[in-house]
Scaffold this motif. Structure first.
Motif, short mmCIF file in Angstrom:
data_model
loop_
_atom_site.label_atom_id
_atom_site.label_comp_id
_atom_site.label_asym_id
_atom_site.label_seq_id
_atom_site.Cartn_x
_atom_site.Cartn_y
_atom_site.Cartn_z
N VAL A 58 0.84 -1.19 0.00
CA VAL A 58 0.00 0.00 0.00
C VAL A 58 0.87 1.24 0.00
O VAL A 58 1.86 1.33 0.74
CB VAL A 58 -0.97 0.00 1.21
N MET A 59 0.55 2.18 -0.87
CA MET A 59 1.25 3.47 -0.91
C MET A 59 0.29 4.55 -0.42
O MET A 59 -0.83 4.69 -0.91
CB MET A 59 1.68 3.81 -2.35
N PHE A 60 0.74 5.32 0.57
CA PHE A 60 -0.07 6.42 1.07
C PHE A 60 0.29 7.71 0.35
O PHE A 60 1.46 7.94 0.01
CB PHE A 60 0.13 6.59 2.57
N LEU A 61 -0.71 8.54 0.13
CA LEU A 61 -0.52 9.82 -0.55
C LEU A 61 -0.89 10.95 0.41
O LEU A 61 -1.83 10.81 1.21
CB LEU A 61 -1.41 9.90 -1.79
N PRO A 62 -0.19 12.08 0.35
CA PRO A 62 -0.50 13.19 1.26
C PRO A 62 -1.91 13.72 1.08
O PRO A 62 -2.52 14.22 2.01
CB PRO A 62 0.55 14.25 0.92
N TYR A 63 -2.44 13.62 -0.14
CA TYR A 63 -3.83 13.99 -0.39
C TYR A 63 -4.38 13.18 -1.55
O TYR A 63 -3.65 12.70 -2.41
CB TYR A 63 -3.98 15.48 -0.66
N TYR A 64 -5.70 12.99 -1.54
CA TYR A 64 -6.35 12.19 -2.58
C TYR A 64 -6.29 12.89 -3.92
O TYR A 64 -6.00 12.30 -4.95
CB TYR A 64 -7.80 11.93 -2.18
N CYS A 65 -6.59 14.19 -3.94
CA CYS A 65 -6.41 15.03 -5.13
C CYS A 65 -6.25 16.46 -4.64
O CYS A 65 -6.63 16.80 -3.52
CB CYS A 65 -7.59 14.90 -6.10
N SER A 66 -5.68 17.32 -5.49
CA SER A 66 -5.32 18.67 -5.05
C SER A 66 -6.51 19.48 -4.60
O SER A 66 -6.41 20.34 -3.73
CB SER A 66 -4.58 19.41 -6.18
N THR A 67 -7.71 19.23 -5.19
CA THR A 67 -8.89 20.02 -4.81
C THR A 67 -9.42 19.63 -3.44
O THR A 67 -10.31 20.27 -2.91
CB THR A 67 -10.03 19.84 -5.84
N GLU A 262 -4.49 3.99 13.99
CA GLU A 262 -5.50 4.05 12.94
C GLU A 262 -4.89 3.75 11.57
O GLU A 262 -5.50 3.08 10.73
CB GLU A 262 -6.18 5.42 12.93
N LEU A 263 -3.67 4.23 11.35
CA LEU A 263 -3.00 3.98 10.08
C LEU A 263 -2.69 2.50 9.92
O LEU A 263 -2.84 1.93 8.82
CB LEU A 263 -1.73 4.81 10.01
N SER A 264 -2.27 1.86 10.98
CA SER A 264 -1.97 0.42 10.94
C SER A 264 -3.23 -0.39 10.64
O SER A 264 -3.18 -1.40 9.93
CB SER A 264 -1.37 -0.03 12.27
N ALA A 265 -4.37 0.06 11.16
CA ALA A 265 -5.64 -0.62 10.89
C ALA A 265 -6.01 -0.52 9.41
O ALA A 265 -6.52 -1.48 8.81
CB ALA A 265 -6.75 -0.03 11.75
N VAL A 266 -5.72 0.63 8.81
CA VAL A 266 -5.97 0.80 7.38
C VAL A 266 -5.11 -0.16 6.57
O VAL A 266 -5.58 -0.83 5.64
CB VAL A 266 -5.70 2.27 6.95
N VAL A 267 -3.84 -0.25 6.93
CA VAL A 267 -2.91 -1.14 6.23
C VAL A 267 -3.39 -2.59 6.33
O VAL A 267 -3.43 -3.32 5.33
CB VAL A 267 -1.48 -1.01 6.80
#
Length: 276
Positions: A58-67, A262-267
């Motif tokens: 899984v790769m996390f992104l700082p935001y889903y999209c710029s908007t 919470e992040l570990s649960a997502v992973v």
């Protein structure tokens, strides 16, 4: 049936971040003139096939999209000013924490009107919420959206089709009429003038949709050549080549914005560990 004072809409492939949501709720509890509060919306992608519900990395992104990352002020006293700011500096409010009564009112109106065009449906949703009160943005992550797994609710027709072969214009006028009635009643304004203002601002924002693609890109060059967008594009390329490495690095960076638990649960969820 929702019985809580606050509510949030969420997709079945995304992940609410409770800690950030609690901060949003606290803000609403202390600010009665706000109907909603949202935070940063991060993103994630999985490998090897991001169209599947689960993956190996899984790769996390700082935001889903710029908007969905830029903070937009929607705290003006006037509903018309809030809607104008929303159109000018678009930032989706769909995944905000809302007061339940406010959202019920909007969803009830949507059910009654039954718009044929999804774009008008989304427009009315945002306008209706903004007509009822202010919306705050907080700097905490409240939601993580998964890329590649969403399904389109409907096929998007061209502007020619929408203008001449659908009820798009009828839906638009119906939506703006309803919003103008609500605003004029709440703020004691002239209904006709409110509707004309809403229509004018909407048309002004839509002008670039009718120009050829080449000119559209030139007109919006900052959107296409934004450094943050380019970094995410290159991240995708590296993720395909070195999924394990990129997965570790992006987890580390997002860990500074989200609680580790919470992040570990997502992973665990996207890697299918909770479904083994």
């Amino acid at each position: 049936k929702v019985t809580t004072p606050y509510v949030m809409l969420a997709d079945n492939d995304d992940f609410p971040i409770v800690t950030g949501q609690e901060t949003a709720i606290k803000f609403l509890e202390n600010n009665d003139d706000y109907v909603g509060c949202n935070g940063k919306i991060s993103g994630l992608a999985i490998s090897p096939d991001d169209s599947k519900p689960y993956g190996n990395h899984v790769m996390f992104l700082p935001y889903y999209c710029s908007t969905m990352d830029k903070p937009v002020l929607l705290n003006q006293d006037s509903a018309l000013d809030r809607i104008k700011s929303f159109l000018t500096n678009f930032n989706s409010i769909y995944y905000s924490i809302f007061r339940t009564e406010s959202l019920k009112k909007t969803l009830s109106s949507l059910e009654e009107k039954n718009f044929s065009d999804l774009g008008i449906h989304e427009l009315f949703f945002s306008y209706s919420q903004l007509s009822q009160g202010k919306i705050q943005h907080i700097p905490e992550v409240t939601y993580i959206r998964q890329k590649g797994s969403s399904q389109a609710a409907t096929s998007q027709k061209s502007w020619i089709d929408r203008l001449f072969y659908t009820d798009w214009l009828v839906d638009l006028n119906k939506a703006l009429k309803d919003i103008s009635i609500s605003i004029s009643k709440n703020e004691k304004l002239n209904e006709q003038q409110v509707q004309e203002k809403l229509y004018k601002d909407f048309v002004e924002k839509q002008k670039t949709r009718f120009i050829p693609n080449t000119f559209y890109i030139l007109h919006n060059w900052k959107l296409f050549f934004n450094c943050d967008n380019l970094k995410i594009l290159f991240s995708y390329k590296f993720f395909r080549l070195l999924p394990s490495f990129v997965s570790t690095i992006t987890y580390y960076f997002l860990k500074n914005r989200c609680p580790k638990k919470e992040l570990s649960a997502v992973v665990s969820t996207v890697l299918g560990e909770n479904n083994a």
